[in-house]
Scaffold this motif. Structure first.
Motif, PDB file in Angstrom:
ATOM      1  N   THR A  61      53.511  36.429  31.316  1.00 12.71           N
ATOM      2  CA  THR A  61      52.550  35.938  32.313  1.00 12.71           C
ATOM      3  C   THR A  61      52.707  36.686  33.624  1.00 12.71           C
ATOM      4  N   LEU A  62      53.943  36.972  34.018  1.00 12.86           N
ATOM      5  CA  LEU A  62      54.185  37.745  35.235  1.00 12.86           C
ATOM      6  C   LEU A  62      53.534  39.119  35.132  1.00 12.86           C
ATOM      7  N   ALA A  63      53.665  39.763  33.973  1.00 15.61           N
ATOM      8  CA  ALA A  63      53.054  41.083  33.785  1.00 15.61           C
ATOM      9  C   ALA A  63      51.545  41.018  33.962  1.00 15.61           C
ATOM     10  N   ARG A  64      50.919  39.947  33.485  1.00 14.30           N
ATOM     11  CA  ARG A  64      49.460  39.811  33.615  1.00 14.30           C
ATOM     12  C   ARG A  64      49.043  39.592  35.062  1.00 14.30           C
ATOM     13  N   ASN A 111      55.105  49.523  32.201  1.00 14.01           N
ATOM     14  CA  ASN A 111      55.632  49.109  33.499  1.00 14.01           C
ATOM     15  C   ASN A 111      56.675  48.005  33.383  1.00 14.01           C
ATOM     16  N   ILE A 112      56.400  47.006  32.537  1.00 15.45           N
ATOM     17  CA  ILE A 112      57.332  45.896  32.350  1.00 15.45           C
ATOM     18  C   ILE A 112      57.766  45.857  30.894  1.00 15.45           C
ATOM     19  N   ILE A 113      59.076  45.842  30.696  1.00 12.43           N
ATOM     20  CA  ILE A 113      59.657  45.815  29.354  1.00 12.43           C
ATOM     21  C   ILE A 113      60.407  44.506  29.169  1.00 12.43           C
ATOM     22  N   LEU A 114      60.072  43.778  28.130  1.00 10.80           N
ATOM     23  CA  LEU A 114      60.853  42.607  27.745  1.00 10.80           C
ATOM     24  C   LEU A 114      61.789  43.024  26.614  1.00 10.80           C
ATOM     25  N   ALA A 115      63.063  43.109  26.903  1.00 14.57           N
ATOM     26  CA  ALA A 115      64.075  43.418  25.892  1.00 14.57           C
ATOM     27  C   ALA A 115      64.588  42.087  25.349  1.00 14.57           C
TER      28      ALA A 115
END
Length: 344
Positions: A61-64, A111-115
């Motif tokens: 949600t933050l990425a959006r 830009n944003i990676i969720l590992a």
């Protein structure tokens, strides 16, 4: 120095992001603040919490809301470095008929990676992520490939299920600005979660901050001045964790096996700058450093076996350091123990 208009720009961006997140995320205000501080400081975050606390939902949600590209990487024991960095492939050039090497980008090129569950993948793959976090580039063969800017890695860990995991090495943990603990919601928050998620879903999140604005805000954080007293206070906290040095307090020497390095002080000061701006202040205070001490230090100080067997964790040691370190400038300057720290 950031002027009033720029400060209002950052605070306004934070307000807009929080407003959008509130459409989906219930509570978790401290977690959201720490994520945003890390983002504006050009840091990375590690989130730890039991399953079902909306860690993945919060990050996506933050990425959006930030209008940034987003990739989720599910870390598993069979994940290889090329699976995340990308690989060279042989491809036929249709115009010439010749075969050529072409680099096929991996999921790190966002830009944003969720590992997700980063401790479930072997050290070789963890090391590939380490270069990306530190250098903002990946090396495939002999060629370096620059990653997107801004670049923000958010990793999750499950603290209760350790079978089949590979603990992150200290060098990699040190690359994370914060280790954020995601806890259970309150009764009212959980009531609202259940009410929202069992009804008709409504997708109301929209992007409110552009990538260019984020880069501008990140640069602004660096412009905030910090007094020598605040820097000395941050140094005092960190240097008291370094077991084996003469100025380490007795409780720290008895409970710690390892202390924090210089990167901890850098992140404390950068985070304090971002926190001050987010609260519409141009002055960085000791209170800003105190508020960030636990997320910055909890994964950089390691309690020894004796302390661990007594149920002592790193947060409790950090709390003792905060209580025993004078916040006032005159008290810090005149205390004999801290004079020794400044002289060492």
């Amino acid at each position: 120095m950031a002027d009033g208009q720029l400060i209002e720009q950052l605070a306004s961006a934070v307000d807009r992001i929080r407003e959008q997140l509130a459409h989906v995320i219930v509570g978790q205000d401290a977690v959201i603040d720490q994520l945003l501080i890390s983002l504006f400081s050009r840091g990375h975050c590690m989130l730890e919490g039991v399953p079902g606390l909306a860690k993945t939902l919060l990050i996506s949600t933050l990425a959006r809301t930030l209008n940034l590209s987003f990739n989720r990487i599910q870390f598993t024991p069979d994940l290889m470095p090329a699976d995340i960095t990308g690989t060279d492939i042989i491809e036929e050039n249709r115009s010439t008929g010749q075969r050529e090497m072409r680099f096929l980008e991996g999921p790190l090129f966002s830009n944003i990676i969720l590992a997700d569950e980063i401790n479930r993948t072997p050290p070789k793959t963890q090391a590939a992520l380490l270069e990306a976090m530190q250098e903002r580039q990946v090396t495939v063969g002999r060629v370096r490939h620059q990653l997107a800017d801004p670049f923000f890695v958010l990793a999750t860990q499950n603290p209760i299920e350790q079978e089949g995991t590979y603990p992150l090495p200290e060098a990699q943990q040190d690359r994370f600005m914060f280790k954020v603990l995601v806890t259970y919601p309150s009764f009212d928050e959980e009531f609202e979660v259940v009410r929202r998620t069992t009804g008709t879903p409504a997708d109301m999140v929209k992007p409110v901050v552009s990538p260019e604005e984020i880069l501008s805000l990140q640069n602004m954080v660096r412009l905030v001045p910090v007094s020598d007293h605040v820097i000395k206070y941050a140094l005092s906290l960190v240097r008291q964790t370094r077991v084996g040095e003469s100025h380490v307090p007795e409780f720290a020497a008895d409970q710690l096996a390892w202390g924090a390095g210089p990167r901890a002080v850098q992140f404390l000061i950068l985070g304090a700058k971002a926190r001050a701006l987010m609260n519409r202040r141009t002055n960085v205070s000791v209170e800003d450093v105190q508020a960030l001490a636990k997320p910055v230090l909890r994964h950089r100080v390691v309690v020894n076996f004796a302390a661990e067997s007594d149920g002592v964790n790193s947060d409790q040691v950090i709390e003792q350091l905060l209580e025993s370190t004078p916040a006032r400038e005159d008290e810090l300057a005149n205390d004999a123990r801290f004079k020794a720290i400044f002289a060492s």
